[in-house]
Design a protein around this motif. Sequence first.
Motif, PDB file in Angstrom:
ATOM      1  N   VAL A 134       0.889  -1.166  -0.106  1.00 56.28           N
ATOM      2  CA  VAL A 134       0.047   0.066  -0.089  1.00 56.28           C
ATOM      3  C   VAL A 134       0.843   1.185  -0.053  1.00 56.28           C
ATOM      4  CG1 VAL A 134      -1.763   1.415   1.469  1.00 56.28           C
ATOM      5  CG2 VAL A 134      -1.900  -1.235   1.230  1.00 56.28           C
ATOM      6  N   ALA A 135       1.866   1.215   0.587  1.00 60.57           N
ATOM      7  CA  ALA A 135       3.064   2.275   0.837  1.00 60.57           C
ATOM      8  C   ALA A 135       3.559   2.692  -0.759  1.00 60.57           C
ATOM      9  CB  ALA A 135       4.125   2.073   1.899  1.00 60.57           C
ATOM     10  N   ILE A 136       3.765   1.720  -1.357  1.00 63.62           N
ATOM     11  CA  ILE A 136       4.258   2.024  -2.756  1.00 63.62           C
ATOM     12  C   ILE A 136       3.361   2.512  -3.749  1.00 63.62           C
ATOM     13  CG2 ILE A 136       5.188   0.799  -4.891  1.00 63.62           C
ATOM     14  CD1 ILE A 136       6.542  -1.364  -2.829  1.00 63.62           C
ATOM     15  N   VAL A 137       2.141   1.988  -3.586  1.00 59.03           N
ATOM     16  CA  VAL A 137       0.880   2.550  -4.413  1.00 59.03           C
ATOM     17  C   VAL A 137       0.686   3.769  -4.022  1.00 59.03           C
ATOM     18  CG1 VAL A 137      -1.451   2.192  -4.818  1.00 59.03           C
ATOM     19  CG2 VAL A 137      -0.279   0.200  -4.848  1.00 59.03           C
ATOM     20  N   ALA A 138       0.691   4.363  -2.691  1.00 57.29           N
ATOM     21  CA  ALA A 138       0.635   5.551  -2.096  1.00 57.29           C
ATOM     22  C   ALA A 138       1.440   6.566  -2.686  1.00 57.29           C
ATOM     23  CB  ALA A 138       0.261   5.763  -0.682  1.00 57.29           C
ATOM     24  N   VAL A 139       2.713   6.190  -2.776  1.00 50.61           N
ATOM     25  CA  VAL A 139       3.908   7.078  -3.341  1.00 50.61           C
ATOM     26  C   VAL A 139       3.501   7.376  -4.742  1.00 50.61           C
ATOM     27  CG1 VAL A 139       6.347   6.952  -3.877  1.00 50.61           C
ATOM     28  CG2 VAL A 139       5.710   6.113  -1.550  1.00 50.61           C
ATOM     29  N   PHE A 140       3.261   6.318  -5.495  1.00 42.38           N
ATOM     30  CA  PHE A 140       3.161   6.205  -6.796  1.00 42.38           C
ATOM     31  C   PHE A 140       1.698   7.436  -7.148  1.00 42.38           C
ATOM     32  CE2 PHE A 140       5.698   3.017  -7.717  1.00 42.38           C
ATOM     33  CZ  PHE A 140       6.651   3.401  -8.513  1.00 42.38           C
ATOM     34  N   VAL A 141       0.655   7.186  -6.404  1.00 47.47           N
ATOM     35  CA  VAL A 141      -0.588   8.033  -6.585  1.00 47.47           C
ATOM     36  C   VAL A 141      -0.118   9.401  -5.966  1.00 47.47           C
ATOM     37  CG1 VAL A 141      -2.699   8.451  -5.314  1.00 47.47           C
ATOM     38  CG2 VAL A 141      -2.061   6.199  -5.981  1.00 47.47           C
ATOM     39  N   PHE A 142       0.599   9.735  -5.103  1.00 45.78           N
ATOM     40  CA  PHE A 142       0.834  11.092  -4.735  1.00 45.78           C
ATOM     41  C   PHE A 142       1.643  11.752  -5.600  1.00 45.78           C
ATOM     42  CE2 PHE A 142       0.405   9.684   0.054  1.00 45.78           C
ATOM     43  CZ  PHE A 142      -0.966   9.920  -0.104  1.00 45.78           C
ATOM     44  N   THR A 143       2.791  11.002  -6.269  1.00 44.08           N
ATOM     45  CA  THR A 143       3.679  11.492  -7.125  1.00 44.08           C
ATOM     46  C   THR A 143       2.869  11.961  -8.367  1.00 44.08           C
ATOM     47  OG1 THR A 143       5.499  10.150  -6.223  1.00 44.08           O
ATOM     48  CG2 THR A 143       5.728  11.209  -8.411  1.00 44.08           C
ATOM     49  N   GLY A 144       2.078  10.905  -8.965  1.00 47.63           N
ATOM     50  CA  GLY A 144       1.218  11.079 -10.152  1.00 47.63           C
ATOM     51  C   GLY A 144       0.393  12.359  -9.996  1.00 47.63           C
ATOM     52  N   THR A 145      -0.253  12.574  -8.690  1.00 47.75           N
ATOM     53  CA  THR A 145      -1.413  13.579  -8.368  1.00 47.75           C
ATOM     54  C   THR A 145      -0.286  14.912  -8.547  1.00 47.75           C
ATOM     55  OG1 THR A 145      -2.443  12.279  -7.202  1.00 47.75           O
ATOM     56  CG2 THR A 145      -2.788  14.696  -7.022  1.00 47.75           C
ATOM     57  N   TYR A 146       0.585  14.928  -8.007  1.00 50.66           N
ATOM     58  CA  TYR A 146       1.497  16.379  -8.049  1.00 50.66           C
ATOM     59  C   TYR A 146       2.079  16.378  -9.113  1.00 50.66           C
ATOM     60  CZ  TYR A 146       5.424  19.323  -7.071  1.00 50.66           C
ATOM     61  OH  TYR A 146       6.145  20.390  -7.257  1.00 50.66           O
ATOM     62  N   VAL A 147       2.398  15.723  -9.972  1.00 52.78           N
ATOM     63  CA  VAL A 147       2.986  15.797 -11.244  1.00 52.78           C
ATOM     64  C   VAL A 147       2.060  16.186 -12.283  1.00 52.78           C
ATOM     65  CG1 VAL A 147       3.996  14.557 -13.575  1.00 52.78           C
ATOM     66  CG2 VAL A 147       5.176  14.458 -11.066  1.00 52.78           C
ATOM     67  N   GLY A 148       0.653  15.433 -12.332  1.00 56.02           N
ATOM     68  CA  GLY A 148      -0.539  15.605 -13.021  1.00 56.02           C
ATOM     69  C   GLY A 148      -0.810  17.419 -12.740  1.00 56.02           C
ATOM     70  N   SER A 149      -1.018  17.850 -11.436  1.00 55.50           N
ATOM     71  CA  SER A 149      -1.095  19.036 -11.207  1.00 55.50           C
ATOM     72  C   SER A 149      -0.330  20.098 -11.716  1.00 55.50           C
ATOM     73  CB  SER A 149      -1.416  19.104  -9.482  1.00 55.50           C
ATOM     74  OG  SER A 149      -2.413  18.298  -8.969  1.00 55.50           O
ATOM     75  N   ALA A 150       0.989  19.694 -11.728  1.00 54.99           N
ATOM     76  CA  ALA A 150       1.996  20.642 -11.913  1.00 54.99           C
ATOM     77  C   ALA A 150       1.891  20.821 -13.553  1.00 54.99           C
ATOM     78  CB  ALA A 150       3.282  20.312 -11.374  1.00 54.99           C
ATOM     79  N   LEU A 151       1.713  19.765 -14.204  1.00 53.74           N
ATOM     80  CA  LEU A 151       1.707  19.897 -15.781  1.00 53.74           C
ATOM     81  C   LEU A 151       0.430  20.610 -16.169  1.00 53.74           C
ATOM     82  CD1 LEU A 151       2.492  16.010 -16.839  1.00 53.74           C
ATOM     83  CD2 LEU A 151       3.828  18.217 -17.094  1.00 53.74           C
ATOM     84  N   LEU A 152      -0.837  20.591 -15.504  1.00 50.01           N
ATOM     85  CA  LEU A 152      -1.957  21.266 -15.845  1.00 50.01           C
ATOM     86  C   LEU A 152      -1.986  22.783 -15.465  1.00 50.01           C
ATOM     87  CD1 LEU A 152      -4.978  18.879 -14.589  1.00 50.01           C
ATOM     88  CD2 LEU A 152      -4.455  19.711 -16.912  1.00 50.01           C
ATOM     89  N   ALA A 153      -1.183  23.028 -14.343  1.00 53.14           N
ATOM     90  CA  ALA A 153      -0.877  24.329 -13.825  1.00 53.14           C
ATOM     91  C   ALA A 153      -0.035  24.870 -15.254  1.00 53.14           C
ATOM     92  CB  ALA A 153      -0.105  24.402 -12.564  1.00 53.14           C
ATOM     93  N   GLN A 154       1.037  24.286 -15.604  1.00 50.19           N
ATOM     94  CA  GLN A 154       1.909  24.813 -16.484  1.00 50.19           C
ATOM     95  C   GLN A 154       1.212  24.990 -17.833  1.00 50.19           C
ATOM     96  OE1 GLN A 154       5.035  25.895 -15.838  1.00 50.19           O
ATOM     97  NE2 GLN A 154       5.343  26.528 -17.812  1.00 50.19           N
ATOM     98  N   PHE A 155       0.328  24.130 -18.082  1.00 45.72           N
ATOM     99  CA  PHE A 155      -0.354  24.186 -19.610  1.00 45.72           C
ATOM    100  C   PHE A 155      -1.364  25.434 -19.388  1.00 45.72           C
ATOM    101  CE2 PHE A 155      -4.228  23.311 -21.708  1.00 45.72           C
ATOM    102  CZ  PHE A 155      -3.697  23.349 -22.911  1.00 45.72           C
ATOM    103  N   GLY A 156      -1.921  25.560 -18.288  1.00 43.97           N
ATOM    104  CA  GLY A 156      -2.691  26.808 -17.852  1.00 43.97           C
ATOM    105  C   GLY A 156      -1.991  28.152 -18.019  1.00 43.97           C
TER     106      GLY A 156
END
Length: 162
Positions: A134-156
């Motif tokens: 679960v910890a490994i999945v959580a790290v990937f989920v948090f990282t993906g959420t952060y990177v996705g948010s950063a990419l959307l903000a950059q695109f905006g």
Amino acid sequence: MMGKLSNKYVKYSLVLLMSVALILFAQEIKLLKNPESTPISFMTIAGLIVLWAFSMIGILISALMQKVPVKVIRDFPILGWVSIVSLVLCMVSDFFVEAIAAVDFLSITTPILTFAGISVADRLVDLRKTSWKVAIVAVFVFTGTYVGSALLAQFGLHVSGN
């Protein structure tokens, strides 16, 4: 039974009152650190009273809806009822919007995050019982959420020309 029920709502109202006091305290501390931030005024106090009242109305509606035979309505969360009450009453009167606007947003998030932290801390024993995967999945989920948010903000920012 009636005394037990009223005790429950007295406890709810006191917890909400404590939350409102924490919001006011957080706003005062922020004001001390940054004198240019949102000042505390009569409208701030009115906004805190409005937030308290919206929350209590949502809690009461949720309790009333427990008697409805429709399962979806019975299972609807208190936060949903508070949101609906807030939305409807803010559409009815601009006073509510102006009063709530006088309360600093970051001051509101402080007690919310505190209560969330306490809630999670109470469940740490349950977390230990879960698999280490679960910890490994959580790290990937948090990282993906952060990177996705950063990419959307950059695109905006790119689209807006800033």
